[in-house]
Motif scaffolding. Structure first.
Motif, mmCIF file in Angstrom:
data_model
loop_
_atom_site.group_PDB
_atom_site.id
_atom_site.type_symbol
_atom_site.label_atom_id
_atom_site.label_comp_id
_atom_site.label_asym_id
_atom_site.label_seq_id
_atom_site.Cartn_x
_atom_site.Cartn_y
_atom_site.Cartn_z
ATOM 1 N N GLY A 530 0.813 -1.212 0.000
ATOM 2 C CA GLY A 530 0.000 0.000 0.000
ATOM 3 C C GLY A 530 0.846 1.263 0.000
ATOM 4 N N ARG A 531 2.128 1.111 -0.226
ATOM 5 C CA ARG A 531 3.047 2.253 -0.293
ATOM 6 C C ARG A 531 4.215 1.803 -1.145
ATOM 7 N NH1 ARG A 531 7.286 4.219 3.407
ATOM 8 N NH2 ARG A 531 6.917 2.511 4.833
ATOM 9 N N LYS A 534 10.308 0.896 -0.239
ATOM 10 C CA LYS A 534 11.398 1.840 0.050
ATOM 11 C C LYS A 534 12.601 1.088 0.608
ATOM 12 C CE LYS A 534 11.689 6.632 1.606
ATOM 13 N NZ LYS A 534 10.985 7.724 2.258
ATOM 14 N N VAL A 564 16.857 5.121 -0.998
ATOM 15 C CA VAL A 564 17.612 6.163 -0.315
ATOM 16 C C VAL A 564 19.042 5.664 -0.246
ATOM 17 C CG1 VAL A 564 17.948 7.467 1.797
ATOM 18 C CG2 VAL A 564 15.642 6.910 1.033
ATOM 19 N N GLU A 580 14.742 4.658 10.161
ATOM 20 C CA GLU A 580 13.597 5.185 10.915
ATOM 21 C C GLU A 580 13.024 6.427 10.236
ATOM 22 O OE1 GLU A 580 14.298 7.511 14.583
ATOM 23 O OE2 GLU A 580 12.958 6.090 15.557
ATOM 24 N N GLU A 581 13.895 7.383 9.927
ATOM 25 C CA GLU A 581 13.434 8.649 9.347
ATOM 26 C C GLU A 581 12.770 8.449 7.995
ATOM 27 O OE1 GLU A 581 16.933 11.087 9.273
ATOM 28 O OE2 GLU A 581 16.912 11.433 11.429
ATOM 29 N N GLU A 582 13.227 7.439 7.247
ATOM 30 C CA GLU A 582 12.714 7.237 5.897
ATOM 31 C C GLU A 582 11.591 6.199 5.842
ATOM 32 O OE1 GLU A 582 13.448 9.180 3.637
ATOM 33 O OE2 GLU A 582 15.471 9.959 3.931
ATOM 34 N N SER A 583 11.232 5.616 6.978
ATOM 35 C CA SER A 583 10.240 4.537 7.015
ATOM 36 C C SER A 583 10.578 3.462 5.976
ATOM 37 C CB SER A 583 8.823 5.057 6.754
ATOM 38 O OG SER A 583 8.522 6.120 7.616
ATOM 39 N N ARG A 614 10.752 -4.942 12.269
ATOM 40 C CA ARG A 614 10.088 -5.491 11.101
ATOM 41 C C ARG A 614 10.872 -5.235 9.805
ATOM 42 N NH1 ARG A 614 3.770 -4.263 9.770
ATOM 43 N NH2 ARG A 614 3.596 -5.759 8.074
ATOM 44 N N TRP A 662 5.907 -7.058 4.652
ATOM 45 C CA TRP A 662 5.144 -5.845 4.922
ATOM 46 C C TRP A 662 3.719 -5.841 4.369
ATOM 47 C CZ3 TRP A 662 6.790 -1.973 8.121
ATOM 48 C CH2 TRP A 662 8.148 -1.960 8.452
ATOM 49 N N MET B 1 -0.817 2.156 11.160
ATOM 50 C CA MET B 1 0.324 2.251 10.245
ATOM 51 C C MET B 1 1.248 1.084 10.468
ATOM 52 S SD MET B 1 2.802 3.479 8.533
ATOM 53 C CE MET B 1 4.334 2.690 8.778
ATOM 54 N N GLU B 2 2.128 0.879 9.510
ATOM 55 C CA GLU B 2 2.904 -0.346 9.442
ATOM 56 C C GLU B 2 3.870 -0.517 10.610
ATOM 57 O OE1 GLU B 2 2.638 1.157 5.019
ATOM 58 O OE2 GLU B 2 4.589 0.959 5.918
ATOM 59 N N ASN B 3 4.527 0.554 11.006
ATOM 60 C CA ASN B 3 5.576 0.417 12.010
ATOM 61 C C ASN B 3 5.043 0.080 13.401
ATOM 62 O OD1 ASN B 3 7.881 0.631 10.567
ATOM 63 N ND2 ASN B 3 8.162 2.828 10.915
ATOM 64 N N ARG B 24 10.016 10.586 17.215
ATOM 65 C CA ARG B 24 10.519 10.297 15.864
ATOM 66 C C ARG B 24 9.709 9.196 15.204
ATOM 67 N NH1 ARG B 24 15.646 11.945 14.807
ATOM 68 N NH2 ARG B 24 16.130 10.002 13.737
ATOM 69 N N ALA B 25 9.365 8.188 15.974
ATOM 70 C CA ALA B 25 8.599 7.079 15.404
ATOM 71 C C ALA B 25 7.227 7.572 14.940
ATOM 72 C CB ALA B 25 8.454 5.959 16.427
ATOM 73 N N ALA B 28 7.654 9.549 11.737
ATOM 74 C CA ALA B 28 7.932 8.661 10.597
ATOM 75 C C ALA B 28 6.663 7.953 10.144
ATOM 76 C CB ALA B 28 9.010 7.651 10.973
ATOM 77 N N ASN B 29 5.867 7.487 11.101
ATOM 78 C CA ASN B 29 4.639 6.772 10.747
ATOM 79 C C ASN B 29 3.666 7.672 10.003
ATOM 80 O OD1 ASN B 29 5.640 4.513 11.911
ATOM 81 N ND2 ASN B 29 4.432 4.668 13.808
ATOM 82 N N ALA B 32 4.925 8.177 6.505
ATOM 83 C CA ALA B 32 4.730 6.968 5.692
ATOM 84 C C ALA B 32 3.282 6.875 5.229
ATOM 85 C CB ALA B 32 5.130 5.728 6.486
ATOM 86 N N GLU B 35 2.557 8.819 2.263
ATOM 87 C CA GLU B 35 3.099 8.267 1.012
ATOM 88 C C GLU B 35 2.289 7.074 0.525
ATOM 89 O OE1 GLU B 35 7.188 7.402 1.889
ATOM 90 O OE2 GLU B 35 7.716 9.516 2.086
ATOM 91 N N ALA B 36 1.288 6.674 1.285
ATOM 92 C CA ALA B 36 0.516 5.485 0.914
ATOM 93 C C ALA B 36 -0.241 5.723 -0.385
ATOM 94 C CB ALA B 36 -0.469 5.129 2.026
ATOM 95 N N VAL B 121 17.611 16.038 14.990
ATOM 96 C CA VAL B 121 17.480 16.315 13.555
ATOM 97 C C VAL B 121 16.778 15.129 12.917
ATOM 98 C CG1 VAL B 121 18.697 16.795 11.402
ATOM 99 C CG2 VAL B 121 19.637 17.611 13.566
ATOM 100 N N PHE B 122 15.839 15.414 12.045
ATOM 101 C CA PHE B 122 15.080 14.356 11.384
ATOM 102 C C PHE B 122 15.069 14.668 9.891
ATOM 103 C CE2 PHE B 122 11.513 12.101 9.743
ATOM 104 C CZ PHE B 122 11.229 11.041 10.596
ATOM 105 N N VAL B 123 15.691 13.796 9.090
ATOM 106 C CA VAL B 123 15.806 14.062 7.655
ATOM 107 C C VAL B 123 14.938 13.086 6.879
ATOM 108 C CG1 VAL B 123 17.367 14.302 5.690
ATOM 109 C CG2 VAL B 123 18.202 14.765 7.999
ATOM 110 N N ARG B 124 14.030 13.589 6.085
ATOM 111 C CA ARG B 124 13.191 12.730 5.267
ATOM 112 C C ARG B 124 13.401 13.079 3.801
ATOM 113 N NH1 ARG B 124 9.510 8.480 6.670
ATOM 114 N NH2 ARG B 124 8.031 8.230 4.968
ATOM 115 N N SER B 125 13.668 12.070 2.981
ATOM 116 C CA SER B 125 13.807 12.313 1.549
ATOM 117 C C SER B 125 12.449 12.235 0.894
ATOM 118 C CB SER B 125 14.711 11.250 0.915
ATOM 119 O OG SER B 125 15.916 11.162 1.603
#
Lengths: 664, 318
Positions: A530-531, A534, A564, A580-583, A614, A662, B1-3, B24-25, B28-29, B32, B35-36, B121-125
């Motif tokens: 569903g995504r 990555k 990434v 973590e940051e990029e899921s 996971r 997943w 969410m998945e995480n 942070r978790a 991130a969730n 994510a 982006e679904a 710091v939290f970096v997301r692409s």
């Protein structure tokens, strides 16, 4: 009738575990007829860290010898007559420091440094492009490189301060055109910078030009390689004459050493590598006018793990047979006057000139390093090579053709046919380092480090201050810390983002089919999750050989994965944080330095500490068979080794693993 | 969410609270979920719940400029400067390398390296989806999440025409990076993006004279265009000079008070209008009297957040 030629210097690139163990190995190799030394340093030494630095964890003594201070260098050279030895050091970012230690050993023994002969690789451009053990930004790196040049021209006249190194470019997949043009452009960049410094007198400059040597690669297409070296020689002569006005032909000689190709050595049917090594050697010795000054041969089992002393001896014997048993050295050049060779030379020269003009047009080597433009062409060439092997257009025996084989008895011995570095080596090195720190005069260490900093800040040549540091007992990490502090750390652009998709070039049917299958698998995974799938790709540890990781990243993107690419020299903590940051659904680790048994568990722990249980973890690299199950028991889903050459297949597996883990 | 274990069961308020606390978790969730392939109702509710609660007004800084200008290096220095001032930072690194296959290769984050153990710091692409290197459709919503979780948000993107105006749609302050001696200065003036930036920064000031010349040229050009209020900062990612002045200049132009309220209302209206145009087409918008009429309706209805605004548009346009 030509008189019999003198054989080239015979070396084996070696070093491991500790200075004492490496010294014993060197003395053994010399007693077996090796005529020079080629020192392999471990990654902490190459990147300016002490053995007890957290970044060094798992890497100490793995791919070479750890040299943390003067005591280590003395042990390394114990009972070896330094004044008569010709020592080649594969050392780049920390070249000024390792040379300072070598000079300090000579001085302590009462040997005049003027007598020292050998080579510091000291080529940072190729570190930025492919090998990855750089430390400082490009301009600062070039400054330190030319410090070594300016110092040795005056104080160590027999030393080769720079070995312009195209070896790693071919390992990254460079074609002969790219290898020759990048090497020559690199040499010009260095000489231009040395000239611009102004501290080398104009009348001494031809000697500086004369001290520049090269280090090339030679692959299995040995006719092409032979032509490459003849062309390199004539182009170098032209550059020395026209660009630098060198009139003495002796100073225009194209002097090069070689380590023949490891890229083409295979993990399946590893015994065939012996033939490959012999054929690769022909390219650099057959033509007298373009013959190597020094030859190093890899061992048959490099794709399996680290070679043992016997494996290295076997490679040395090959050199000795060619030099002493055959009639090769009896004759003049065998190729002068050959129409076919002349035709190939003309064609290659024209292509190289075109490439050199392109580099000039994009602002020269330094600008091209920082923009990633040269790197992008290199990654593309590597990708093209791999897709030719995948499609079968390029035949590799035992890999994509004639794969049926009886089990190889060579790899069946109790040690698995490879050398395993004693895991205690790291702890012992740290203990020696501690003891050494206890024994030194702290005030003198502080004072010489302060003088080093002052010299660096003032833009003075850092060699004299570095030699003073060496005598005072400064450590590799302390020297490196001053340099990082004064000049700043650098991350080179990865070049992968700009690499052209394999889809964009005409590919044979099979390759396209394979990519379509991978794409379908990625789409299935994306639908199930569903995504968009990555993937985080990174290299933990200090190993900078990023070719494999880059090729996976590019292909995964082409197949539809969101990748990434995190690059090199990462801590386990940094990789987990990125995941973590990029899921990320999948984390891919690439490790070639043999430190997987330390680094992989550390990454798994770091992921768990962030609750990322996971996430699917895959590992690629030179992983001996015996270590596979151990990694899998830690939770690694899949281990890929050099025998997994089919990138589409790898990407398909990644997609399937991701989907299985997943799916909603 | 998945995480997370049983994410749907967590109620929106608790999740919003975790994000505002900087978890942070949780961040991130939420990203994510954005982006679904299909956005869930609870994701929409979460984003709208986060919308009114940024850590600071004017916290979202856009940094854009042509390739090779030195943005990433400068970005890493900016992040370091904010961190040493005790501010937490969320970074959106927008990468233009996406492909028709849907795949993307995101490598920009490699130049932003926080200290080893710094989780501040939290970096997301973000893959630049859609045409012309513009921001991906969920960029606005992702910004809302980051803005709720961190003191500062940096949106970094390569400027290729379209994206400067795009970045202005998510950023409170847009900084355009210009390279000295590249001819960029003139190109820049001609490129017609005069509305969409608050600050200019000349990079690579360690080059010396060419950087100072570029600075002067830009000042002259700005005054000709009637924007001499815009500050031009000289900075170098290499030696770090000019970074402190840049931080100060950014703080000086950040909207505050009533300006900030008005600016954000306009930003939300612009976002919703653009999204509605994409979703329902220009014909539908023409039926309610055109873009301006739709914007006025939106402004008057004071939506709670981006998804609320879109829901209203849907109601009016379908």
């Amino acid at each position: 009738m030509a008189t019999r030629d003198r054989p080239w210097l015979m070396r084996t690139y070696s070093g491991h575990s500790s200075a004492a163990a490496s010294n014993a190995l060197y003395r053994e190799n010399l007693s077996r007829g090796q005529t020079g030394l080629s020192v392999a340093f471990d990654l902490p030494t190459q990147t300016g860290y002490d053995a007890d630095d957290p970044r060094s964890s798992g890497e100490v003594g793995k791919v070479g010898v750890p040299i943390s201070h003067l005591g280590d260098m003395e042990t390394l050279m114990a009972d070896i007559p330094i004044e008569r030895m010709n020592t080649s050091m594969t050392i780049n970012a920390t070249a000024p420091w390792l040379l300072a230690l070598y000079i300090a050993v000579a001085e302590k023994r009462g040997v005049d440094p003027q007598l020292l002969r050998g080579t510091t690789q000291n080529d940072l451009v190729k570190e930025f492009l492919s090998r990855g053990t750089y430390m400082l930004p490009p301009a600062a790196s070039l400054k330190l490189q030319t410090d070594v040049v300016a110092y040795t021209v005056e104080h160590l006249p027999k030393w080769n301060p720079v070995n312009i190194c195209s070896y790693h470019l071919q390992e990254a997949g460079a074609t002969p055109v790219l290898e020759v043009s990048y090497a020559l452009a690199n040499a010009m960049c260095l000489l231009d910078a040395a000239k611009a410094r102004g501290d080398v007198p104009a009348e001494a400059f031809p000697r500086v030009v004369g001290r520049v040597s090269f280090f090339v690669n030679a692959g299995i297409r040995f006719v092409e390689e032979l032509v490459k070296l003849r062309v390199m020689g004539s182009l170098w002569d032209r550059i020395c004459r026209e660009r630098y006005g060198v009139t003495d032909p002796k100073l225009r000689r194209f002097r090069y050493g070689v380590q023949v190709n490891s890229l083409g050595l295979t993990e399946p049917q590893p015994e065939n590598n012996v033939y490959r090594i012999a054929l690769e050697m022909l390219g650099v010795v057959l033509s007298k006018n373009a013959r190597a000054r020094a030859v190093q041969l890899p061992a048959w089992n490099e794709a399996l793990g680290l070679p043992r002393p016997w494996d290295q001896q076997w490679s040395l014997r090959l050199q000795q047979i060619v030099a002493h048993e055959t009639d090769l050295l009896d004759h003049g050049d065998l190729f002068d006057g050959s129409h076919e060779i002349a035709r190939l030379e003309t064609a290659l020269t024209a292509e190289v000139d075109e490439q050199l003009a392109w580099i000039e047009a994009i602002g020269g080597v330094l600008a091209a390093v920082d923009s990633g433009a040269m790197k992008a062409r290199l990654v593309e060439a590597g990708a093209a090579r791999l897709s030719r092997i995948e499609s079968g257009e390029q035949t590799v025996i035992g890999v994509n053709a004639f794969t049926e084989s009886a089990p190889s008895p060579l790899a069946q011995s109790s040690d698995g046919g490879i050398l395993t570095v004693d895991p205690a080596a790291e702890r012992e090195q740290i203990e020696r380092l501690d003891a050494f720190r206890q024994s030194r005069d702290d005030a003198r260490v502080t004072a010489t480090l302060a003088a080093l900093r002052d010299a660096a800040v003032a833009g003075a040549n850092i060699m004299p201050a570095s030699i003073a540091c060496a005598h005072a007992g400064v450590t590799t990490g302390e020297w490196g810390a001053v340099m990082r502090d004064v000049f700043g750390e650098y991350r080179a652009p990865t070049g992968v983002g700009a690499a052209v998709s394999q889809r964009a070039r005409p590919a044979p049917e099979d390759a396209v089919d394979g990519l379509d299958k991978a794409r379908a698998a990625v789409e299935r995974a994306t639908a199930a999750i569903g995504r968009r799938l990555k993937l985080v790709v990174g290299k933990p540890g200090l190993d900078g050989h990023s070719n494999g990781a880059e090729q996976i990243a590019v292909r995964a993107r082409d197949a539809g994965i969101e990748v990434v690419y995190q690059g090199i020299r990462l801590t386990p903590h940094e990789i987990a944080r990125c995941a973590e940051e990029e899921s990320a659904h999948v984390v891919g680790l690439s490790i070639l330095s043999g430190s997987h048994n330390v680094l992989v568990p550390a990454v798994m722990d770091a992921l768990r500490a962030r609750g990322l249980d996971r996430v699917v973890v895959i590992v690629g690299g030179i992983i001996p068979d015996g270590d596979r199950s151990q990694l899998e028991s830690l939770g690694v889903s899949r281990v890929f080794t050099p025998s997994d050459f089919d990138l589409n297949r790898i990407v398909t597996e990644i997609a399937e693993l991701g989907a299985a883990q997943w799916a909603e | 969410m998945e995480n997370a274990a049983e994410p749907q069961a967590l109620d929106i308020t608790a999740r919003a609270q975790a994000i505002r606390a900087g978890s942070r978790a949780a961040v991130a969730n939420a990203l994510a979920e954005l982006e679904a392939t299909r956005t869930r109702p609870e994701t929409r509710a979460l984003v709208d719940a986060l919308y009114p609660s940024p850590r600071q007004p004017g916290a979202v800084i856009g940094l854009t400029g042509p390739p090779g200008v030195g943005k990433s290096t400068l970005a890493s220095k900016l992040v370091a400067a904010w961190r040493s001032a005790g501010r937490t930072v969320g970074v959106m690194a927008v990468d233009p390398s996406s492909r028709g296959s849907g795949g993307a290769l995101l490598g920009d984050r490699t130049r932003i390296r926080p200290a080893a153990d710094d989780d501040g710091v939290f970096v997301r692409s973000l893959a630049a989806r859609g045409a012309l290197g513009g921001l991906s459709p969920a960029a606005f919503e992702a910004m809302v999440v980051l803005r709720a979780a961190f003191d500062m948000v940096l949106v970094e993107t390569v400027g290729v025409g379209q994206s400067e105006t795009d970045i202005a749609r998510v950023a409170d302050v847009t900084v355009v990076a210009v390279q000295p001696g590249s001819g960029d200065t003139l190109q820049f003036i001609k490129s017609g993006l005069m509305e969409s930036f608050e600050l200019l920064v000349v990079t690579k000031s360690d080059l010396g004279a060419p950087a100072r010349r570029a600075h002067k040229d830009l000042k002259v050009a700005l005054s000709l265009l009637g924007r001499s209020d815009v500050e031009v900062v000289l900075a170098s990612g290499t030696d770090g000079s000019g970074v402190e002045p840049l931080v100060a200049a950014i703080d000086a132009v950040r909207p505050a008070g009533q300006d900030a309220v008005r600016a954000r209302a306009e930003q939300l209206t612009a976002f919703a209008t653009a999204a509605a145009t994409r979703l329902f087409g220009t014909l539908a918008i023409a039926r309610v009297g055109g873009r301006r009429a739709l914007q006025a309706k939106l402004a008057a209805s004071a939506p709670a957040g981006p998804y609320d605004a879109l829901a209203r548009c849907e109601e009016w346009l379908t």
